[in-house]
Design an enzyme around this catalytic site. Structure first.
Site, PDB file in Angstrom:
ATOM      1  N   GLU A 173      26.077  -4.094  17.568  1.00  0.00           N
ATOM      2  CA  GLU A 173      26.494  -5.371  16.965  1.00  0.00           C
ATOM      3  C   GLU A 173      25.631  -5.870  15.816  1.00  0.00           C
ATOM      4  OE1 GLU A 173      26.773  -8.141  20.218  1.00  0.00           O
ATOM      5  OE2 GLU A 173      28.397  -7.058  21.159  1.00  0.00           O
ATOM      6  N   GLU A 216      33.884  -0.161  25.607  1.00  0.00           N
ATOM      7  CA  GLU A 216      33.810  -1.303  26.543  1.00  0.00           C
ATOM      8  C   GLU A 216      35.204  -1.891  26.743  1.00  0.00           C
ATOM      9  OE1 GLU A 216      30.810  -4.111  25.254  1.00  0.00           O
ATOM     10  OE2 GLU A 216      29.434  -2.524  24.667  1.00  0.00           O
TER      11      GLU A 216
END
Ligand code: XIL
Length: 374
Positions: A157, A262
């Site tokens: 991220e 995910e």
């Protein structure tokens, strides 16, 4: 009467032995040769305590990732002292059960010890000091599981939806260079391990451009990057299958593999415009964003199963480029989405329901793939 009883016994025994021999195929068998099918484990599961979840993992999945216990903030609860108890148990669960293990994650602005990037006065450390700390962390963690963990989410991220870099401490102190450095340290610590850049919402066009630029930069510098991890915390409308197809194709063209890392799909109303998984963006609980506390209406579940099928079809269509699809949790009751972006909702984003029963998409996928490959 005796004969009837005998016949009945013989019939039941036959049926029993047929059942014993003819086990229903599992998801991992159905997807064999396409991509690995993984699941994130919490520590109740990797320690074996949650036996219902463990049964599902062993039956249906061939890859695992730690939901939390390998993050820096979990490993380093005390300054300067690593506690590998949970991470070791997680890795042992993987090796004991012959599962492909992914390490999540090395450099991330979240679940990071508060002291990691600052000195005793709370001031940012120098660039040299941060490089030293990053290198030490990466070589300690990657080195410990060298040859056992198959691949690492090296950086998580770091890029925003508009294509700019996230203004994290790592970026503040080191600029864009922190990413190549992290990959270089990981490569040095385990030259055989696969190395991934992982993020959410990587289908946003501007974000995609920056990620692709990053892949090119790493390659030009001679630093290996094997894959892009698409977190894929998706909702019922965003992203569209078409934009996801385009995204996978763009990353494949940039010369890396793609991993869905995910995956979960919430059927609840999406309270946030951006979608994705920015942990800092939370919402207040409101009843109207939590409509299914007593169960999901059939038509919603049907739409959910259909959209899940569409995603799996897309991944299958692209299986040449895909290394793995990992679900972010075993069953609905385990999901972090029950508390994100608003706390205390009842969400239904995973492949197995709260009673640990497979949803339709699991059975449909298995049947469809077994019919193609009897
Ligand atoms: C989440 C976990 O599921 C939660 O248990 C924890 O409280 C917060 O983090 N992106 C990631 C994951 O890369 O590590 C996050 O996991 C979800 C968003």
């Amino acid at each position: 009467m005796k004969i009837v009883l005998l016949l009945f016994t013989a019939f039941t025994l036959q049926a029993y032995s047929n059942n014993a021999v003819k086990k229903d195929p599992a998801l991992k068998d159905a997807l064999k040769g396409k991509f690995l099918i993984g699941v994130a484990l919490n520590t109740h599961q990797s320690s074996g305590r949650d036996t219902a979840a463990v049964r599902i993992v062993k039956e249906h999945f061939n890859a695992i990732v730690a939901e939390n216990c390998m993050k820096s903030g979990e490993l380093l609860k005390e300054k300067g002292r690593y506690d590998f108890t949970d991470a070791d148990a997680f890795v042992k669960f993987g090796t004991d059960n012959n599962l492909t293990i992914t390490g999540h994650c090395l450099i991330w602005h979240s679940q990071l010890p508060a002291w990691f990037c600052v000195d005793d006065n709370g001031e940012n450390v120098s660039s040299e000091e941060l490089k030293k700390r990053m290198k030490e962390h990466i070589s300690t963690v990657v080195g410990r599981y060298k040859g056992v963990v198959k691949g690492w989410d090296v950086v998580n991220e770091a890029i925003m939806e508009d294509g700019s870099y996230r203004k994290s401490k790592f970026y503040e102190i080191l600029g864009e260079e922190f990413i190549p450095l992290a990959f270089q340290y990981a490569q040095e610590a385990d030259p055989e391990a696969e190395l991934y850049y992982n993020d959410y919402n990587e289908w946003y066009p501007e974000k995609r451009k920056t990620v692709i630029r990053l892949i090119k930069t790493l390659k030009e510098m001679g630093i290996r990057i094997d894959g892009i991890g698409l977190q894929a915390h998706v909702g019922m409308t965003n992203p569209t299958i078409d934009i996801y197809r385009e995204t996978i194709s763009d990353y494949a063209k940039a010369g890396v593999k793609v991993l869905v890392t995910e995956f979960d799909m919430s059927p609840l109303p999406e309270p946030r415009r951006m979608g994705g998984a920015n942990l800092a963006d939370r919402e207040a609980y409101r009843k109207e964003i939590d409509p299914f506390t007593e169960g999901v209406p059939q038509e919603v579940m049907l739409a959910w199963n259909n959209r899940m099928m569409d995603f799996f079809h897309l991944f299958l269509e692209n299986s040449d480029h895909m290394l793995r699809v990992t679900m972010w949790g075993v069953s609905d009751g385990d999901s972090w989405k029950n508390n994100f972006p608003a706390r205390g909702r009842t969400d239904y984003p995973l492949l197995f329901d709260r009673d640990h029963q497979p949803k339709d998409v699991v059975t449909r996928l298995i049947t469809e793939l077994s019919d193609k490959n009897p």
